[in-house]
Design a protein around this motif. Sequence first.
Motif, PDB file in Angstrom:
ATOM      1  N   LEU A 250       0.828  -1.210   0.000  1.00 32.97           N
ATOM      2  CA  LEU A 250       0.000   0.000   0.000  1.00 32.97           C
ATOM      3  C   LEU A 250       0.862   1.260   0.000  1.00 32.97           C
ATOM      4  CD1 LEU A 250      -2.838  -1.017   2.494  1.00 32.97           C
ATOM      5  CD2 LEU A 250      -2.999  -0.798   0.012  1.00 32.97           C
ATOM      6  N   VAL A 251       2.032   1.193   0.627  1.00 36.40           N
ATOM      7  CA  VAL A 251       2.951   2.338   0.593  1.00 36.40           C
ATOM      8  C   VAL A 251       3.483   2.549  -0.818  1.00 36.40           C
ATOM      9  CG1 VAL A 251       5.083   3.289   1.548  1.00 36.40           C
ATOM     10  CG2 VAL A 251       3.551   1.944   3.000  1.00 36.40           C
ATOM     11  N   HIS A 252       3.823   1.466  -1.518  1.00 33.95           N
ATOM     12  CA  HIS A 252       4.308   1.588  -2.895  1.00 33.95           C
ATOM     13  C   HIS A 252       3.209   2.112  -3.820  1.00 33.95           C
ATOM     14  CE1 HIS A 252       7.649  -0.366  -1.218  1.00 33.95           C
ATOM     15  NE2 HIS A 252       7.287  -1.632  -1.405  1.00 33.95           N
ATOM     16  N   LEU A 253       1.977   1.689  -3.587  1.00 35.11           N
ATOM     17  CA  LEU A 253       0.864   2.183  -4.409  1.00 35.11           C
ATOM     18  C   LEU A 253       0.643   3.673  -4.193  1.00 35.11           C
ATOM     19  CD1 LEU A 253      -1.733  -0.726  -4.038  1.00 35.11           C
ATOM     20  CD2 LEU A 253      -0.174  -0.293  -5.931  1.00 35.11           C
ATOM     21  N   MET A 254       0.886   4.144  -2.972  1.00 38.50           N
ATOM     22  CA  MET A 254       0.756   5.579  -2.725  1.00 38.50           C
ATOM     23  C   MET A 254       1.802   6.370  -3.497  1.00 38.50           C
ATOM     24  SD  MET A 254      -0.911   7.977  -1.240  1.00 38.50           S
ATOM     25  CE  MET A 254      -1.880   7.151   0.032  1.00 38.50           C
ATOM     26  N   GLU A 255       3.010   5.836  -3.593  1.00 35.50           N
ATOM     27  CA  GLU A 255       4.036   6.517  -4.390  1.00 35.50           C
ATOM     28  C   GLU A 255       3.679   6.507  -5.875  1.00 35.50           C
ATOM     29  OE1 GLU A 255       6.315   8.213  -2.999  1.00 35.50           O
ATOM     30  OE2 GLU A 255       5.779   7.519  -0.998  1.00 35.50           O
ATOM     31  N   LEU A 256       3.069   5.433  -6.337  1.00 37.96           N
ATOM     32  CA  LEU A 256       2.611   5.403  -7.727  1.00 37.96           C
ATOM     33  C   LEU A 256       1.518   6.434  -7.960  1.00 37.96           C
ATOM     34  CD1 LEU A 256       2.508   1.540  -8.333  1.00 37.96           C
ATOM     35  CD2 LEU A 256       4.073   3.164  -9.400  1.00 37.96           C
ATOM     36  N   ARG A 257       0.665   6.645  -6.969  1.00 39.54           N
ATOM     37  CA  ARG A 257      -0.376   7.668  -7.107  1.00 39.54           C
ATOM     38  C   ARG A 257       0.233   9.062  -7.255  1.00 39.54           C
ATOM     39  NH1 ARG A 257      -2.897  11.681  -4.493  1.00 39.54           N
ATOM     40  NH2 ARG A 257      -1.334  11.551  -2.857  1.00 39.54           N
ATOM     41  N   LYS A 258       1.303   9.324  -6.542  1.00 38.32           N
ATOM     42  CA  LYS A 258       1.945  10.631  -6.654  1.00 38.32           C
ATOM     43  C   LYS A 258       2.559  10.829  -8.039  1.00 38.32           C
ATOM     44  CE  LYS A 258       3.179  10.745  -1.734  1.00 38.32           C
ATOM     45  NZ  LYS A 258       4.312  10.779  -0.768  1.00 38.32           N
ATOM     46  N   ILE A 259       3.133   9.767  -8.583  1.00 39.55           N
ATOM     47  CA  ILE A 259       3.791   9.886  -9.890  1.00 39.55           C
ATOM     48  C   ILE A 259       2.759  10.104 -10.995  1.00 39.55           C
ATOM     49  CG2 ILE A 259       5.158   8.629 -11.598  1.00 39.55           C
ATOM     50  CD1 ILE A 259       6.666   7.334  -9.300  1.00 39.55           C
ATOM     51  N   PHE A 260       1.638   9.373 -10.943  1.00 37.85           N
ATOM     52  CA  PHE A 260       0.616   9.458 -11.999  1.00 37.85           C
ATOM     53  C   PHE A 260      -0.591  10.269 -11.519  1.00 37.85           C
ATOM     54  CE2 PHE A 260       2.870   5.450 -12.839  1.00 37.85           C
ATOM     55  CZ  PHE A 260       3.258   5.665 -14.160  1.00 37.85           C
ATOM     56  N   SER A 261      -0.328  11.350 -10.794  1.00 33.65           N
ATOM     57  CA  SER A 261      -1.429  12.137 -10.228  1.00 33.65           C
ATOM     58  C   SER A 261      -2.282  12.811 -11.290  1.00 33.65           C
ATOM     59  CB  SER A 261      -0.862  13.194  -9.276  1.00 33.65           C
ATOM     60  OG  SER A 261       0.047  14.051  -9.961  1.00 33.65           O
ATOM     61  N   ASP A 262      -1.757  13.008 -12.498  1.00 36.47           N
ATOM     62  CA  ASP A 262      -2.497  13.683 -13.557  1.00 36.47           C
ATOM     63  C   ASP A 262      -3.011  12.715 -14.624  1.00 36.47           C
ATOM     64  OD1 ASP A 262      -1.970  16.130 -12.346  1.00 36.47           O
ATOM     65  OD2 ASP A 262      -0.081  16.366 -13.420  1.00 36.47           O
ATOM     66  N   ASP A 263      -2.852  11.435 -14.433  1.00 39.78           N
ATOM     67  CA  ASP A 263      -3.273  10.426 -15.406  1.00 39.78           C
ATOM     68  C   ASP A 263      -4.465   9.659 -14.828  1.00 39.78           C
ATOM     69  OD1 ASP A 263      -3.572   8.469 -17.302  1.00 39.78           O
ATOM     70  OD2 ASP A 263      -1.471   7.849 -17.336  1.00 39.78           O
ATOM     71  N   ASN A 264      -5.678  10.082 -15.188  1.00 39.24           N
ATOM     72  CA  ASN A 264      -6.877   9.474 -14.608  1.00 39.24           C
ATOM     73  C   ASN A 264      -7.052   8.022 -15.033  1.00 39.24           C
ATOM     74  OD1 ASN A 264      -7.857  11.711 -13.129  1.00 39.24           O
ATOM     75  ND2 ASN A 264      -8.621  12.629 -14.996  1.00 39.24           N
ATOM     76  N   GLU A 265      -6.629   7.682 -16.227  1.00 41.15           N
ATOM     77  CA  GLU A 265      -6.788   6.306 -16.677  1.00 41.15           C
ATOM     78  C   GLU A 265      -5.903   5.357 -15.870  1.00 41.15           C
ATOM     79  OE1 GLU A 265      -6.785   3.757 -20.862  1.00 41.15           O
ATOM     80  OE2 GLU A 265      -6.386   5.895 -20.849  1.00 41.15           O
ATOM     81  N   THR A 266      -4.657   5.754 -15.626  1.00 43.50           N
ATOM     82  CA  THR A 266      -3.771   4.936 -14.799  1.00 43.50           C
ATOM     83  C   THR A 266      -4.238   4.913 -13.352  1.00 43.50           C
ATOM     84  OG1 THR A 266      -1.917   5.507 -16.254  1.00 43.50           O
ATOM     85  CG2 THR A 266      -1.380   4.597 -14.105  1.00 43.50           C
ATOM     86  N   LEU A 267      -4.742   6.032 -12.867  1.00 47.60           N
ATOM     87  CA  LEU A 267      -5.270   6.058 -11.507  1.00 47.60           C
ATOM     88  C   LEU A 267      -6.488   5.152 -11.364  1.00 47.60           C
ATOM     89  CD1 LEU A 267      -5.014   9.844 -10.530  1.00 47.60           C
ATOM     90  CD2 LEU A 267      -3.520   7.964  -9.828  1.00 47.60           C
ATOM     91  N   SER A 268      -7.285   5.022 -12.416  1.00 41.85           N
ATOM     92  CA  SER A 268      -8.437   4.113 -12.359  1.00 41.85           C
ATOM     93  C   SER A 268      -7.977   2.673 -12.193  1.00 41.85           C
ATOM     94  CB  SER A 268      -9.282   4.267 -13.626  1.00 41.85           C
ATOM     95  OG  SER A 268      -9.772   5.585 -13.761  1.00 41.85           O
ATOM     96  N   THR A 269      -6.960   2.276 -12.942  1.00 40.94           N
ATOM     97  CA  THR A 269      -6.420   0.929 -12.777  1.00 40.94           C
ATOM     98  C   THR A 269      -5.811   0.743 -11.396  1.00 40.94           C
ATOM     99  OG1 THR A 269      -5.901   0.968 -15.141  1.00 40.94           O
ATOM    100  CG2 THR A 269      -4.938  -0.808 -13.839  1.00 40.94           C
ATOM    101  N   LEU A 270      -5.127   1.777 -10.903  1.00 43.89           N
ATOM    102  CA  LEU A 270      -4.549   1.714  -9.558  1.00 43.89           C
ATOM    103  C   LEU A 270      -5.642   1.577  -8.499  1.00 43.89           C
ATOM    104  CD1 LEU A 270      -2.015   1.971  -7.759  1.00 43.89           C
ATOM    105  CD2 LEU A 270      -2.355   4.440  -7.796  1.00 43.89           C
ATOM    106  N   CYS A 271      -6.746   2.282  -8.696  1.00 51.75           N
ATOM    107  CA  CYS A 271      -7.848   2.193  -7.740  1.00 51.75           C
ATOM    108  C   CYS A 271      -8.501   0.818  -7.778  1.00 51.75           C
ATOM    109  CB  CYS A 271      -8.875   3.283  -8.035  1.00 51.75           C
ATOM    110  SG  CYS A 271     -10.091   3.531  -6.724  1.00 51.75           S
ATOM    111  N   LYS A 272      -8.505   0.154  -8.934  1.00 53.05           N
ATOM    112  CA  LYS A 272      -9.035  -1.208  -9.004  1.00 53.05           C
ATOM    113  C   LYS A 272      -8.145  -2.187  -8.229  1.00 53.05           C
ATOM    114  CE  LYS A 272      -9.515  -1.011 -13.517  1.00 53.05           C
ATOM    115  NZ  LYS A 272      -9.772  -1.433 -14.910  1.00 53.05           N
ATOM    116  N   VAL A 273      -6.858  -1.920  -8.182  1.00 53.91           N
ATOM    117  CA  VAL A 273      -5.969  -2.729  -7.336  1.00 53.91           C
ATOM    118  C   VAL A 273      -6.368  -2.563  -5.872  1.00 53.91           C
ATOM    119  CG1 VAL A 273      -3.580  -3.156  -6.676  1.00 53.91           C
ATOM    120  CG2 VAL A 273      -4.113  -2.502  -9.016  1.00 53.91           C
TER     121      VAL A 273
END
Length: 775
Positions: A250-273
């Motif tokens: 979950l800590v690594h996923l939070m860092e991924l959220r910071k990197i792709f903060s402007d990419d809603n499509e990638t954030l949608s896949t991240l949220c499905k995880v």
Amino acid sequence: MGILLRVLGSLGLCFCIRRAGFLLYESPQVRSILSRYVDTKSPEPDKRRSEYIYIKYHIYRESMRKLMQKQEDEKKWINVIINPIGKWWKAAKHSVAWRLLNIAQNGTQPERLKAVQQLVCMDHLKDWDFRHLAQICDARTAVSLARCGADTRWFMPVHRHGCIKHPKMLLSELHVMLNRLRPMSCVDHFFSKYFPEQDPIENIHEYMTQEQTIVLSTADTDLLKEIISFLHHISKDPQVSANIIKDGGLVHLMELRKIFSDDNETLSTLCKVLANISVVPNAVEHFFATGWIGVLADWQQCPDLRLQVISAKTMANLDHDDPNQCTYPPNVYPLHPRVRTRRKPKADIVFVHGLLGGVFITWRQRDKKQPTELGLYGKNAFYTSEADDVFLVGEQKRLNGGKQRKQPVPPQADAQTEAIKDPVLKASKKVEERRLNISDDATKEFVETLRNAAELESDWEVVHPDVPLNANENCAGDFSVSGNEWHNQDTSDEYTNCWPMEWLPDDYPDSRIIGIDYTSAVTEWSANFTKYCPCEKGQGHIDVRATTLLERIVASDVGNGRPIVWIGHSMGGLLTKLMLLKSVDSQEPKVQQLAKNTKGIVFLGTPHRGSPIAKWKQHMQMILSPSIEVKEMEENSPKLLEMHRRFMGCLHTFLRDVKVVSVAEGTPTMLTTFKFPLRIVTEESARIDFGDFYLMKDDHLSLSKPIYRQSFLYQRLLHVIHEAVRERSDPRNQDAQSQSVSSQEVVFTNIVAALLKGAKGLFESLPIVALRFST
């Protein structure tokens, strides 16, 4: 005299030594040698000399004048009375907030629910109040506040909010985490294809501030996106999700959220995880400790519908204090309600899309200006895929401004994937009426009366714009509306990317609306569900897919004491039929309740006897390798015909009280690439000899896209839902519904129906008599 000479000699010697030292220090060679032994670093910031900020005198004088004026005002008799009351009121408000939070954390469940509702309504607190309360709030209460739409200041900020971990360092940590999941066939396949061995990282800063420019290479960006998609694939296994939590995923996923903060499509896949991980027991404490509760609460208010729905699903899985709590496994998404509600839903409405479809693709509103067309390429709105596909559908003229894309984009749309120009799928725009700036009350009232008056009188009759071309005998449904009830929406600017999510709650707020989402393909080489795990190649079979979806729908508590209405488009109708057949044959009461409580089914362009488009593989098999789904939907396929025969038998026996509506396309779909029309599902294949049948003038893509609320398609669906809910609330039917039908009675009824097939009149009532005799 001798002493004087010695003093002068000493002074001369000192002067010569000083001069020689100065010359030596000025030379670069000497300076480089001396710098090795002299510390030339600047002093640390905390050891520097203090710097003072000088305030101008007129500013200081003005501030002192205001302070003295405030002191004088406080001495007045009115303030002597009011100030203590104001201080007492502030203290009382703070005390109420603290006491409510204590009840929300330590009270009984009814007390906790009421306390959370009161906390959500408190909007008078200051920022420091919210921060203090957030620090003493526990995980369960934080989830409750988030699901009730509380202020985001109730949640602690993300750890290292202003810092972003270096991508190279993050890739190394993800490599270690995934490597710990071995031995696992999916992980081994992913490592061999996408994730080579990582080199040791040296001389690299672990964190960077947001002010620093973060430059990601294309290879690193693509690899991080592949890792997110792969985590979505493997996290469907609860044991794998538990291991990810254990390894700090979950800590690594939070860092991924910071990197792709402007990419809603990638954030949608991240949220499905995150949604998959939220099914793990006791996962709420880990989500709370890593700061994900506040992020999910923020995503619930995001204008992007994808993040709204998936974050709401994640929060629903974490909210174990909800009296109506249920778990939403993969492929199941709650479209309504997305927040905590007190009242139990009165009905479950389930939407199942078809081939290459999606929740925010299949159920869009039809564009009034541009026709739907079938193109070769499209882009999925709900999934991230790297492979291109063919026979993908898209409203490309509307979304691309009439221009063709130069490069193909990833696929997946319901024999209708639509290209998306805007990466944000926004909610429908609510058009508010302009306020009247009229001073005279009588004139203002007269103008408002004219504005609210109906466009037509009651003696007028308006036919629905999408009225069917043909229908069977004794079909139900209104084909027109009275003039005083008609609302012209031709000039309306409202548009929705998911009408089940934004229209149905207005008409049936007490219903639970669920969207089923799954991946599919028309060619084997583009089947993205076989991308990460070769052992899942058989998932394309309709029988395997129906079994998986049935298990997850049952886990979502669908049909538990509530009527169910199914809406299936294209292949989604076939999956609905097969799931109901499996429910009838099941020995488990929780599975059998799906068929028992099914009260309505709407088939939209369902190929009950196959589709002629599947025969294209005979002409293009040298170019394309058809997927399993396409092969199984061949016209007059023995498997489809056998399934249809079994389903018709259930409709005349176990499902005889179900309201069935079948809709067929009356216009071929235009294939833009080759410029010729294509009939995807024929009228004969979509017709079913049970219930109502309508032949629409729309093409295959528009059958699932009503033009607006007062279209015939949407109003007929509302009629089916109304009948299902009314039948459930009818006291004459409650006694009959409370009686459970055992599996032996179902088998006996099927045998009697098979023996008396073809008989009418008296024989039609014989199965009912036999059933009553057995009970």
